[in-house]
Design a protein around this motif. Structure first.
Motif, short mmCIF file in Angstrom:
data_model
loop_
_atom_site.label_atom_id
_atom_site.label_comp_id
_atom_site.label_asym_id
_atom_site.label_seq_id
_atom_site.Cartn_x
_atom_site.Cartn_y
_atom_site.Cartn_z
N GLY A 1 0.08 -26.04 -46.28
CA GLY A 1 -0.57 -27.68 -46.12
C GLY A 1 0.89 -28.50 -45.97
N GLY A 2 0.68 -29.88 -46.59
CA GLY A 2 1.64 -30.65 -46.49
C GLY A 2 1.27 -32.70 -45.60
N LEU A 3 2.43 -32.74 -45.73
CA LEU A 3 2.60 -33.93 -44.95
C LEU A 3 2.89 -33.72 -43.53
CD1 LEU A 3 2.22 -37.53 -44.95
CD2 LEU A 3 4.55 -37.63 -46.01
N VAL A 4 2.22 -34.22 -42.85
CA VAL A 4 2.49 -34.50 -41.34
C VAL A 4 2.46 -35.48 -39.76
CG1 VAL A 4 0.54 -33.95 -40.52
CG2 VAL A 4 2.86 -32.64 -39.34
N TYR B 1 -20.15 -14.67 -50.81
CA TYR B 1 -18.98 -15.05 -50.14
C TYR B 1 -17.80 -15.70 -51.36
CZ TYR B 1 -21.67 -19.15 -51.72
OH TYR B 1 -22.30 -20.09 -52.81
N TYR B 2 -16.75 -16.03 -50.99
CA TYR B 2 -15.70 -16.50 -51.95
C TYR B 2 -15.09 -17.93 -51.15
CZ TYR B 2 -16.30 -11.87 -54.02
OH TYR B 2 -16.51 -10.58 -54.87
N TRP B 3 -14.61 -18.51 -52.35
CA TRP B 3 -13.92 -19.60 -52.09
C TRP B 3 -12.43 -20.12 -52.08
CZ3 TRP B 3 -15.42 -23.34 -48.09
CH2 TRP B 3 -16.81 -23.64 -48.15
N GLY B 4 -11.09 -20.23 -51.64
CA GLY B 4 -10.36 -20.46 -51.53
C GLY B 4 -10.01 -21.72 -53.35
N GLN B 5 -8.85 -22.20 -53.19
CA GLN B 5 -8.94 -23.06 -54.21
C GLN B 5 -8.30 -24.97 -53.00
OE1 GLN B 5 -6.13 -21.34 -54.03
NE2 GLN B 5 -4.85 -22.98 -52.93
N GLY B 6 -7.85 -24.42 -51.87
CA GLY B 6 -7.92 -25.59 -50.86
C GLY B 6 -6.87 -25.73 -51.04
N THR B 7 -6.32 -26.25 -49.64
CA THR B 7 -5.05 -26.89 -49.10
C THR B 7 -4.90 -28.34 -49.17
OG1 THR B 7 -2.41 -25.93 -49.00
CG2 THR B 7 -4.06 -25.58 -47.91
N PRO B 8 -3.58 -29.02 -49.27
CA PRO B 8 -3.95 -30.74 -49.19
C PRO B 8 -3.35 -30.75 -47.24
CG PRO B 8 -3.11 -30.52 -50.41
CD PRO B 8 -2.82 -29.16 -50.91
#
Length: 116
Positions: A8-11, A104-111
């Motif tokens: 993730g990031g700014l674009v 099921y499992y979730w990840g921590q997320g990416t902004p």
């Protein structure tokens, strides 16, 4: 068990990003997987899914722009995001769902932030 998202990031609007979700502690090939988007103040929504055998499905609002794929050798699922729009801004989460029992499992997320 861990699902770790990255990429993730700014674009700027119109740009591209590739997100990765690396799984450890599970036989990822036995899991269906999906990417979810949560916009500011909104509910989490499915963006794209990929089955344990590689069949894919997409939300209407990303069709033709996003591509989900997986690398079985690397235990990783990817989301290639092209032609990004400001409304794609939010946190992207990876989810793995075991095909036989639904665990099921979730990840921590990416902004992801898309500027206009």
């Amino acid at each position: 068990v861990q699902l770790v998202e990255s990429g993730g990031g700014l674009v700027q609007a119109g740009g591209s990003l590739r997100l990765s979700c690396a799984a450890s502690g599970i036989m990822f090939s036995a899991y269906n997987a999906g990417w979810y988007h949560q916009g500011p103040g909104k509910q989490r929504e499915l963006v794209a899914g990929i089955s344990y055998i590689g069949s894919t499905n997409y939300a209407e609002f990303v069709k033709g722009r996003f591509t989900i794929s997986r690398d079985y050798a690397k235990n990783t699922v990817y989301l290639q995001m092209n032609s990004l729009k400001p409304e794609d801004t939010g946190v992207y989460y990876c989810k793995a769902v075991r095909r036989d029992n639904g665990q099921y499992y979730w990840g921590q997320g990416t902004p992801v932030t898309v500027s206009s």
